[in-house]
Scaffold this motif. Structure first.
Motif, PDB file in Angstrom:
ATOM      1  N   PRO A   1      -2.372 -34.598 -47.766  1.00 62.45           N
ATOM      2  CA  PRO A   1      -3.268 -34.558 -48.944  1.00 62.45           C
ATOM      3  C   PRO A   1      -4.476 -35.475 -48.837  1.00 62.45           C
ATOM      4  O   PRO A   1      -5.595 -35.064 -49.145  1.00 62.45           O
ATOM      5  CB  PRO A   1      -2.341 -34.996 -50.087  1.00 62.45           C
ATOM      6  N   ARG A   2      -4.258 -36.727 -48.424  1.00 58.32           N
ATOM      7  CA  ARG A   2      -5.392 -37.648 -48.381  1.00 58.32           C
ATOM      8  C   ARG A   2      -6.396 -37.235 -47.312  1.00 58.32           C
ATOM      9  O   ARG A   2      -7.622 -37.316 -47.524  1.00 58.32           O
ATOM     10  CB  ARG A   2      -4.919 -39.077 -48.128  1.00 58.32           C
ATOM     11  N   ALA A   3      -5.914 -36.780 -46.164  1.00 58.74           N
ATOM     12  CA  ALA A   3      -6.823 -36.310 -45.116  1.00 58.74           C
ATOM     13  C   ALA A   3      -7.627 -35.109 -45.599  1.00 58.74           C
ATOM     14  O   ALA A   3      -8.825 -34.995 -45.315  1.00 58.74           O
ATOM     15  CB  ALA A   3      -6.038 -35.951 -43.861  1.00 58.74           C
ATOM     16  N   GLY A   4      -6.990 -34.226 -46.356  1.00 60.95           N
ATOM     17  CA  GLY A   4      -7.703 -33.073 -46.897  1.00 60.95           C
ATOM     18  C   GLY A   4      -8.779 -33.473 -47.868  1.00 60.95           C
ATOM     19  O   GLY A   4      -9.904 -32.962 -47.832  1.00 60.95           O
ATOM     20  N   LEU A   5      -8.438 -34.422 -48.764  1.00 66.43           N
ATOM     21  CA  LEU A   5      -9.432 -34.906 -49.734  1.00 66.43           C
ATOM     22  C   LEU A   5     -10.609 -35.548 -49.019  1.00 66.43           C
ATOM     23  O   LEU A   5     -11.776 -35.268 -49.330  1.00 66.43           O
ATOM     24  CB  LEU A   5      -8.773 -35.908 -50.676  1.00 66.43           C
ATOM     25  N   LEU A   6     -10.311 -36.400 -48.042  1.00 67.50           N
ATOM     26  CA  LEU A   6     -11.387 -37.094 -47.322  1.00 67.50           C
ATOM     27  C   LEU A   6     -12.243 -36.106 -46.523  1.00 67.50           C
ATOM     28  O   LEU A   6     -13.463 -36.244 -46.470  1.00 67.50           O
ATOM     29  CB  LEU A   6     -10.792 -38.148 -46.404  1.00 67.50           C
ATOM     30  N   ALA A   7     -11.617 -35.104 -45.911  1.00 67.93           N
ATOM     31  CA  ALA A   7     -12.379 -34.112 -45.138  1.00 67.93           C
ATOM     32  C   ALA A   7     -13.331 -33.338 -46.041  1.00 67.93           C
ATOM     33  O   ALA A   7     -14.491 -33.091 -45.679  1.00 67.93           O
ATOM     34  CB  ALA A   7     -11.424 -33.154 -44.430  1.00 67.93           C
ATOM     35  N   GLY A   8     -12.856 -32.951 -47.227  1.00 62.31           N
ATOM     36  CA  GLY A   8     -13.729 -32.243 -48.162  1.00 62.31           C
ATOM     37  C   GLY A   8     -14.897 -33.092 -48.615  1.00 62.31           C
ATOM     38  O   GLY A   8     -16.028 -32.607 -48.736  1.00 62.31           O
ATOM     39  N   LEU A   9     -14.633 -34.399 -48.864  1.00 66.31           N
ATOM     40  CA  LEU A   9     -15.703 -35.303 -49.276  1.00 66.31           C
ATOM     41  C   LEU A   9     -16.717 -35.502 -48.157  1.00 66.31           C
ATOM     42  O   LEU A   9     -17.930 -35.497 -48.389  1.00 66.31           O
ATOM     43  CB  LEU A   9     -15.110 -36.645 -49.697  1.00 66.31           C
TER      44      LEU A   9
ATOM     45  N   ALA B   1      -7.095 -39.941 -31.436  1.00 67.82           N
ATOM     46  CA  ALA B   1      -6.137 -40.588 -32.331  1.00 67.82           C
ATOM     47  C   ALA B   1      -5.060 -39.576 -32.725  1.00 67.82           C
ATOM     48  O   ALA B   1      -5.299 -38.367 -32.728  1.00 67.82           O
ATOM     49  CB  ALA B   1      -6.854 -41.116 -33.571  1.00 67.82           C
ATOM     50  N   PRO B   2      -3.873 -40.042 -33.071  1.00 71.62           N
ATOM     51  CA  PRO B   2      -2.792 -39.133 -33.496  1.00 71.62           C
ATOM     52  C   PRO B   2      -3.048 -38.613 -34.902  1.00 71.62           C
ATOM     53  O   PRO B   2      -2.540 -39.149 -35.895  1.00 71.62           O
ATOM     54  CB  PRO B   2      -1.545 -40.014 -33.424  1.00 71.62           C
ATOM     55  N   LEU B   3      -3.869 -37.568 -35.008  1.00 70.44           N
ATOM     56  CA  LEU B   3      -4.283 -37.058 -36.308  1.00 70.44           C
ATOM     57  C   LEU B   3      -3.339 -35.959 -36.772  1.00 70.44           C
ATOM     58  O   LEU B   3      -3.027 -35.038 -36.024  1.00 70.44           O
ATOM     59  CB  LEU B   3      -5.705 -36.495 -36.225  1.00 70.44           C
ATOM     60  N   GLY B   4      -2.903 -36.031 -38.013  1.00 64.08           N
ATOM     61  CA  GLY B   4      -2.155 -34.951 -38.610  1.00 64.08           C
ATOM     62  C   GLY B   4      -0.723 -34.874 -38.140  1.00 64.08           C
ATOM     63  O   GLY B   4      -0.263 -35.629 -37.289  1.00 64.08           O
ATOM     64  N   ALA B   5      -0.012 -33.908 -38.718  1.00 60.89           N
ATOM     65  CA  ALA B   5       1.388 -33.690 -38.374  1.00 60.89           C
ATOM     66  C   ALA B   5       1.497 -32.621 -37.304  1.00 60.89           C
ATOM     67  O   ALA B   5       0.624 -31.779 -37.135  1.00 60.89           O
ATOM     68  CB  ALA B   5       2.161 -33.277 -39.627  1.00 60.89           C
ATOM     69  N   ARG B   6       2.592 -32.672 -36.590  1.00 59.94           N
ATOM     70  CA  ARG B   6       2.829 -31.638 -35.580  1.00 59.94           C
ATOM     71  C   ARG B   6       3.160 -30.318 -36.273  1.00 59.94           C
ATOM     72  O   ARG B   6       3.871 -30.275 -37.263  1.00 59.94           O
ATOM     73  CB  ARG B   6       3.974 -32.049 -34.665  1.00 59.94           C
ATOM     74  N   GLY B   7       2.652 -29.237 -35.704  1.00 60.71           N
ATOM     75  CA  GLY B   7       2.894 -27.920 -36.259  1.00 60.71           C
ATOM     76  C   GLY B   7       2.386 -26.862 -35.302  1.00 60.71           C
ATOM     77  O   GLY B   7       1.979 -27.174 -34.176  1.00 60.71           O
TER      78      GLY B   7
ATOM     79  N   LEU C   1     -13.350 -32.210 -40.682  1.00 60.37           N
ATOM     80  CA  LEU C   1     -11.893 -32.324 -40.552  1.00 60.37           C
ATOM     81  C   LEU C   1     -11.501 -33.525 -39.709  1.00 60.37           C
ATOM     82  O   LEU C   1     -10.589 -34.284 -40.057  1.00 60.37           O
ATOM     83  CB  LEU C   1     -11.331 -31.045 -39.927  1.00 60.37           C
ATOM     84  N   LEU C   2     -12.184 -33.722 -38.608  1.00 54.78           N
ATOM     85  CA  LEU C   2     -11.851 -34.837 -37.715  1.00 54.78           C
ATOM     86  C   LEU C   2     -12.133 -36.184 -38.372  1.00 54.78           C
ATOM     87  O   LEU C   2     -11.315 -37.111 -38.287  1.00 54.78           O
ATOM     88  CB  LEU C   2     -12.642 -34.696 -36.416  1.00 54.78           C
ATOM     89  N   LEU C   3     -13.276 -36.302 -39.021  1.00 56.95           N
ATOM     90  CA  LEU C   3     -13.607 -37.574 -39.660  1.00 56.95           C
ATOM     91  C   LEU C   3     -12.677 -37.863 -40.834  1.00 56.95           C
ATOM     92  O   LEU C   3     -12.265 -39.019 -41.052  1.00 56.95           O
ATOM     93  CB  LEU C   3     -15.063 -37.563 -40.126  1.00 56.95           C
ATOM     94  N   GLY C   4     -12.338 -36.823 -41.599  1.00 58.47           N
ATOM     95  CA  GLY C   4     -11.419 -37.021 -42.708  1.00 58.47           C
ATOM     96  C   GLY C   4     -10.040 -37.453 -42.239  1.00 58.47           C
ATOM     97  O   GLY C   4      -9.442 -38.386 -42.793  1.00 58.47           O
ATOM     98  N   ALA C   5      -9.527 -36.802 -41.201  1.00 61.15           N
ATOM     99  CA  ALA C   5      -8.204 -37.165 -40.676  1.00 61.15           C
ATOM    100  C   ALA C   5      -8.237 -38.526 -39.992  1.00 61.15           C
ATOM    101  O   ALA C   5      -7.270 -39.296 -40.068  1.00 61.15           O
ATOM    102  CB  ALA C   5      -7.739 -36.094 -39.693  1.00 61.15           C
TER     103      ALA C   5
END
Length: 473
Positions: A93-101, A236-242, A285-289
Motif C-alpha cells: 500500500p505505501r509503495a503504491g501511494l508513493l508511486a502515484g504521488l 534494491a529488494p523492491l516489493g514482494a515476490r510474485g 513505480l521504481l521511485l515509489g517502491a
C-alpha cells in the motif's frame, strides 16, 4: 488521483495562451466527423481518433480552452490512480501511494496533463492496460486478456507509438518466466493488437513528411539519467515476490520504448520524448517502491524524508515554469496578437512557409481584415491543416499588388525549398524593404513595404522591434 487533479488544474490556462499543436487540435476538433476523416486522409492520420474524441467532448461541453485541456487533466489523474494500483499490487500500500504521488509530480507528467493533445490519454490507457496485464498473469481469465487487448489497442490507435509499450510488456513476461499458457495468451493478444493497428501504421507511413521537422540532435543525457536511476532503484529488494516483480515490470517500461524509438531514429528521425511519455509509469513505480524500502528501514527513514523534501523543493521552479507561455516552443496567441498590432486593414498577409498558417488559426479575428496573399483554398474546405496555396507565379503577382505586407515566419525556420516559398522570399527581397520586426515566442512578425513607399524613418519603435533594412530572408 486528487493530487494529479490539483496539480493539473493549477495554472491550466497558461495566461489564456495556446501553442501550435494545441491550435491544431482546437481547429480540427471543431470540424464535423466527416471533415476530420477527410482531413486525416491527407495529414495527421495518427491523431484522427483523438480529434474525433475531442469533437465529441466539444459538442457536449463547448469548445473553450478549459474543455480543450481538462480531458488531459482527468486522463493523467486516472493514470496516477493506475500507477498507484500497480504499486499496491507489486510492492504494498505505501509503495503504491508513493508511486502515484511521484507520478503526479514528475515535470513531464505535469506538462502534458495541461495540453490539448493525446499523450495524457495514451498514458492513462497504457497504465491500465499494464494493470490488466498483471491481473491476467495472476488469474488467467480470458476476459482479463480481452480487457488488456482492447485497452492497449485503444492506446495504440490514439498514438501508434504506444505499441512500444507492448514490447516492454512482452519482455516483462519473459524475464518473469511466467507459465507457458500465460505467455501464449499474451502472444495471441499482442498479435491481435498489432493486426488492429496495422491499417493505421500503413496509412500514416504515407504521411511521413509530417514529421520532417524532427531533425535536430537527440539529447540523450535526460534518458541516460533516468535509465541509470531506474537500474539503481531496481538493485534494491523492491516489493514482494510474485509472478511479476516490480523491477521486471518497471525497468523495461522505462528503457525499451525510448531505446526502440531512438533506434528507429537512426533510419529516420522520429524521437520526441512525448511520444513515449508513458515510460514515466516505470520510473514512478521504481521511485515509489524505493522510497518505501528506505522508510521501512528505520536507520534510513530520516534520510529518505530529507531527500523527499529536497526533491520537492527542486520541483518548485520547473513546476512554476511549466505554467507560463514560454514553456512551450511557440505561443500562437501572442503571434496572432502581434499580427493584429502591426497590421493595418487591407494589408497583405504572407506565411513563410504556408504550413505556418496554423500559427494564427486559433484567433481568426487577428487576421480578419488582412488579405492572405497565397491562399487559394482555406483549410476547412480543402480538408487540410493549412489550406492550399496558389502557384508560385500567382503568389508573386498578388504580392506586387500590395504596398504593405505582414509576413509571419516561425523561429528557426529553414531556408525555403518549396517553389511557392521561394517566390515569396524572392519577391520580398527584390521589391520590398523591411519596415520592422516583432519577435514573439516561436515566430517573427515582419512588416514589409514597397521600395517607393518606404518612410524616411522606422515605424513605431519598441524593445522587440528592429529598424528598417533591406529584406534579408
Amino acid at each position: 488521483m486528487s493530487l494529479a487533479i490539483a496539480v493539473g488544474l493549477w495554472g491550466i490556462r497558461r495566461q489564456n495562451t495556446l501553442w501550435g499543436d494545441e491550435a491544431v487540435t482546437y481547429q480540427l476538433a471543431h470540424r464535423d466527423l466527416s471533415q476530420i476523416w477527410h482531413t486525416a486522409q491527407h495529414v495527421d492520420l495518427v491523431h484522427a481518433l483523438y480529434y474525433a474524441v475531442m469533437h465529441g467532448i466539444f459538442g457536449l461541453f463547448g469548445g473553450g480552452l478549459l474543455t480543450l485541456r481538462l480531458p488531459s487533466v482527468l486522463a493523467m489523474s486516472v493514470a496516477a490512480g493506475g500507477v498507484g494500483l500497480l504499486g499496491l499490487r507489486l510492492a504494498g500500500p505505501r509503495a503504491g501511494l508513493l508511486a502515484g504521488l511521484v507520478f503526479a509530480l514528475l515535470p513531464q507528467v505535469q506538462k502534458y496533463a495541461q495540453e490539448g493533445r493525446s499523450y495524457a490519454m495514451v498514458c492513462a490507457l497504457v497504465t491500465w492496460a499494464t494493470c490488466a496485464l498483471v491481473a491476467g498473469v495472476t488469474h488467467r481469465a480470458r476476459w482479463r486478456w480481452a480487457v488488456y487487448g482492447s485497452t492497449m489497442l485503444s492506446a495504440c490507435l490514439l498514438h501508434e507509438f504506444a505499441v512500444l509499450a507492448l514490447v516492454a510488456h512482452g519482455v516483462t513476461l519473459v524475464v518473469s518466466r511466467v507459465p507457458r499458457p500465460v505467455l501464449k495468451a499474451w502472444s495471441v493478444t499482442a498479435a491481435g493488437i498489432v493486426t488492429g493497428l496495422s491499417p493505421l501504421v500503413i496509412g500514416s507511413a504515407g504521411q511521413s513528411a509530417q514529421v520532417s521537422w524532427i531533425d535536430g540532435p537527440v539529447r540523450l543525457y535526460g534518458f541516460l539519467t533516468v535509465a541509470i536511476v531506474a537500474v539503481a532503484c531496481a538493485l534494491a529488494p523492491l516489493g514482494a515476490r510474485g509472478p511479476v516483480r516490480l523491477s521486471a515490470l518497471a525497468v523495461p517500461m522505462v528503457v525499451l520504448p525510448v531505446l526502440l524509438l531512438l533506434t528507429a531514429s537512426l533510419v529516420k528521425p522520429l524521437f520526441v520524448d512525448r511520444y513515449v511519455l508513458y515510460s514515466h509509469i516505470g520510473i514512478a513505480l521504481l521511485l515509489g517502491a524505493w522510497a518505501d524500502y528506505f522508510l521501512r528501514r528505520r536507520r534510513s527513514a530520516r534520510l529518505a524524508w530529507i531527500a523527499a523534501a529536497a526533491v520537492l523543493a527542486a520541483l518548485v521552479q520547473p513546476s512554476l515554469s511549466l505554467r507560463t507561455p514560454q514553456s512551450r516552443s511557440n505561443d500562437v496567441t501572442a503571434i496572432g496578437a502581434a499580427v493584429r498590432k502591426e497590421a493595418r486593414p487591407g494589408d497583405g498577409l504572407l506565411y513563410l512557409s504556408g504550413r505556418h498558417r496554423i500559427l494564427t488559426s486559433a484567433t481568426p479575428e487577428d487576421t480578419r481584415f488582412l488579405t492572405d496573399l497565397a491562399l487559394a483554398q482555406d483549410p476547412v474546405s480543402s480538408n487540410t491543416l493549412a489550406g492550399v496555396e496558389l502557384p508560385a507565379q500567382d503568389i508573386a503577382a498578388r504580392m506586387l499588388e500590395f504596398d504593405r505586407i505582414v509576413a509571419v515566419r516561425a523561429s528557426g525556420a529553414h531556408s525555403p525549398t518549396d517553389p511557392r516559398d521561394q517566390a515569396k522570399t524572392t519577391t520580398l527581397r527584390r521589391h520590398f524593404h523591411e519596415y520592422g520586426t516583432t519577435r514573439v515566442n516561436g515566430a517573427r512578425v515582419t512588416v514589409y513595404v514597397r521600395d517607393h513607399d518606404l518612410p524616411p524613418e522606422a515605424g513605431p519603435g519598441g524593445e522587440q522591434r528592429d529598424g528598417p533594412q533591406r529584406a534579408i530572408l
